[in-house]
Design a protein around this motif. Sequence first.
Motif, mmCIF file in Angstrom:
data_model
loop_
_atom_site.group_PDB
_atom_site.id
_atom_site.type_symbol
_atom_site.label_atom_id
_atom_site.label_comp_id
_atom_site.label_asym_id
_atom_site.label_seq_id
_atom_site.Cartn_x
_atom_site.Cartn_y
_atom_site.Cartn_z
ATOM 1 N N CYS A 13 1.093 -1.203 -0.027
ATOM 2 C CA CYS A 13 0.271 -0.003 0.302
ATOM 3 C C CYS A 13 0.388 1.037 -0.100
ATOM 4 C CB CYS A 13 -0.854 0.284 1.132
ATOM 5 S SG CYS A 13 -2.436 -0.964 1.011
ATOM 6 N N LEU A 14 1.974 0.940 0.870
ATOM 7 C CA LEU A 14 2.550 2.921 0.860
ATOM 8 C C LEU A 14 3.577 2.751 -0.477
ATOM 9 C CD1 LEU A 14 4.606 1.973 4.657
ATOM 10 C CD2 LEU A 14 3.096 3.625 3.461
ATOM 11 N N LEU A 15 4.280 1.293 -1.128
ATOM 12 C CA LEU A 15 4.601 2.080 -2.405
ATOM 13 C C LEU A 15 3.622 2.199 -3.677
ATOM 14 C CD1 LEU A 15 7.198 -1.188 -2.137
ATOM 15 C CD2 LEU A 15 8.016 0.936 -1.887
ATOM 16 N N GLU B 185 8.373 4.442 -4.631
ATOM 17 C CA GLU B 185 10.068 4.178 -4.117
ATOM 18 C C GLU B 185 10.589 4.881 -2.452
ATOM 19 O OE1 GLU B 185 12.904 4.283 -7.201
ATOM 20 O OE2 GLU B 185 13.160 5.899 -6.051
ATOM 21 N N LEU B 186 10.427 4.191 -2.086
ATOM 22 C CA LEU B 186 10.888 3.947 -0.480
ATOM 23 C C LEU B 186 12.169 2.981 -0.347
ATOM 24 C CD1 LEU B 186 6.907 4.306 1.318
ATOM 25 C CD2 LEU B 186 8.172 6.099 0.586
ATOM 26 N N ASN B 187 13.003 3.978 1.116
ATOM 27 C CA ASN B 187 13.859 2.903 1.646
ATOM 28 C C ASN B 187 13.449 2.038 2.526
ATOM 29 O OD1 ASN B 187 14.178 5.169 3.382
ATOM 30 N ND2 ASN B 187 15.539 5.798 2.678
ATOM 31 N N VAL B 188 13.984 1.538 3.222
ATOM 32 C CA VAL B 188 14.013 0.475 4.931
ATOM 33 C C VAL B 188 13.704 1.669 5.670
ATOM 34 C CG1 VAL B 188 14.767 -1.231 6.238
ATOM 35 C CG2 VAL B 188 15.400 -1.460 3.991
ATOM 36 N N SER B 189 14.075 2.628 6.254
ATOM 37 C CA SER B 189 14.237 3.503 6.814
ATOM 38 C C SER B 189 12.406 4.241 7.260
ATOM 39 C CB SER B 189 14.990 5.012 6.787
ATOM 40 O OG SER B 189 16.479 3.872 7.165
ATOM 41 N N GLU B 190 12.922 4.708 5.426
ATOM 42 C CA GLU B 190 11.106 5.130 4.898
ATOM 43 C C GLU B 190 9.731 4.416 5.599
ATOM 44 O OE1 GLU B 190 12.320 9.064 1.800
ATOM 45 O OE2 GLU B 190 11.762 6.884 1.506
ATOM 46 N N ILE B 191 10.317 3.073 5.033
ATOM 47 C CA ILE B 191 8.933 1.784 5.610
ATOM 48 C C ILE B 191 8.904 2.169 7.135
ATOM 49 C CG2 ILE B 191 8.427 -0.168 5.266
ATOM 50 C CD1 ILE B 191 9.957 0.200 2.189
ATOM 51 N N CYS B 192 9.806 1.666 7.766
ATOM 52 C CA CYS B 192 9.814 1.022 8.990
ATOM 53 C C CYS B 192 9.055 2.312 9.513
ATOM 54 C CB CYS B 192 11.168 1.225 9.574
ATOM 55 S SG CYS B 192 12.117 -0.423 9.456
ATOM 56 N N GLU B 193 9.520 4.128 9.443
ATOM 57 C CA GLU B 193 7.986 4.832 9.747
ATOM 58 C C GLU B 193 7.522 5.125 9.757
ATOM 59 O OE1 GLU B 193 9.010 9.688 8.828
ATOM 60 O OE2 GLU B 193 10.857 8.463 9.608
ATOM 61 N N ARG C 185 19.334 0.859 -6.086
ATOM 62 C CA ARG C 185 20.584 1.201 -5.668
ATOM 63 C C ARG C 185 21.223 3.191 -5.672
ATOM 64 N NH1 ARG C 185 21.444 -2.723 -1.885
ATOM 65 N NH2 ARG C 185 21.116 -4.752 -2.489
ATOM 66 N N ASP C 186 20.941 4.200 -5.293
ATOM 67 C CA ASP C 186 21.838 4.926 -5.098
ATOM 68 C C ASP C 186 22.497 5.537 -3.940
ATOM 69 O OD1 ASP C 186 22.446 7.831 -5.707
ATOM 70 O OD2 ASP C 186 20.436 8.560 -4.894
ATOM 71 N N GLY C 187 23.660 5.263 -4.252
ATOM 72 C CA GLY C 187 24.780 4.874 -3.549
ATOM 73 C C GLY C 187 24.968 3.430 -2.465
ATOM 74 N N ARG C 188 24.620 4.321 -0.963
ATOM 75 C CA ARG C 188 24.658 3.434 0.404
ATOM 76 C C ARG C 188 23.090 3.042 0.384
ATOM 77 N NH1 ARG C 188 27.797 5.458 5.596
ATOM 78 N NH2 ARG C 188 26.298 3.418 6.260
ATOM 79 N N ASN C 189 22.352 4.204 -0.001
ATOM 80 C CA ASN C 189 20.429 3.547 -0.325
ATOM 81 C C ASN C 189 20.148 2.963 -1.282
ATOM 82 O OD1 ASN C 189 20.177 5.817 1.937
ATOM 83 N ND2 ASN C 189 20.815 7.346 0.356
ATOM 84 N N ALA C 190 18.826 1.747 -0.941
ATOM 85 C CA ALA C 190 18.350 1.184 -1.732
ATOM 86 C C ALA C 190 16.977 1.768 -1.424
ATOM 87 C CB ALA C 190 18.539 -0.036 -1.139
ATOM 88 N N TYR C 191 16.440 1.695 -3.192
ATOM 89 C CA TYR C 191 14.974 2.108 -2.860
ATOM 90 C C TYR C 191 13.846 1.077 -3.523
ATOM 91 C CZ TYR C 191 17.141 6.666 -1.972
ATOM 92 O OH TYR C 191 17.396 7.781 -0.979
ATOM 93 N N TYR C 192 12.918 0.676 -2.845
ATOM 94 C CA TYR C 192 12.174 -0.574 -3.061
ATOM 95 C C TYR C 192 10.754 0.241 -3.803
ATOM 96 C CZ TYR C 192 15.595 -3.039 -0.011
ATOM 97 O OH TYR C 192 16.104 -4.106 0.192
ATOM 98 N N ARG C 193 10.601 -0.139 -5.267
ATOM 99 C CA ARG C 193 8.972 0.224 -5.488
ATOM 100 C C ARG C 193 8.807 -1.401 -6.077
ATOM 101 N NH1 ARG C 193 8.986 2.959 -10.421
ATOM 102 N NH2 ARG C 193 10.219 4.382 -9.367
ATOM 103 N N LEU C 194 7.435 -1.258 -6.246
ATOM 104 C CA LEU C 194 6.557 -2.666 -7.240
ATOM 105 C C LEU C 194 6.738 -3.106 -8.358
ATOM 106 C CD1 LEU C 194 3.066 -1.371 -6.130
ATOM 107 C CD2 LEU C 194 4.417 -3.423 -4.653
ATOM 108 N N THR C 195 7.013 -3.907 -8.466
ATOM 109 C CA THR C 195 7.542 -4.432 -9.721
ATOM 110 C C THR C 195 5.765 -4.117 -11.299
ATOM 111 O OG1 THR C 195 6.580 -6.981 -9.599
ATOM 112 C CG2 THR C 195 8.691 -6.173 -9.866
#
Length: 99
Positions: free
Chosen positions: A31-33, A38-46, A72-82
């Motif tokens: 639902c969030l995505l 697109e969100l990273n793990v920290s944003e999803i946790c929050e 991936r963008d540097g040290r960040n990983a962003y997730y999105r729905l396929t």
Amino acid sequence: MGTECFTGEELEQIAYMLKAVAHPNRLRIICLLSRKEELNVSEICEETGCSQALISHHLTDMLAKGILKIRRDGRNAYYRLTDERVTNVMRCMMNCRSK
């Protein structure tokens, strides 16, 4: 509508997708995505209030099953729905519930 409108292979694909998302936290992430794209793990946790370990577990599993993709963008990983089929299925299920 009976199952004769689906091939055996299509039924297998539907069952696989439903099993892959059959958890409230996974549905929350989807639902969030679907809203944020697109969100990273920290944003999803929050947003969910869940621990990073728990969210990472769900993301890893959904990524492996092809529900999500990662950028991936540097040290960040962003997730999105396929694709939006997962959210379409969720909408269909909610529309079919008894009122």
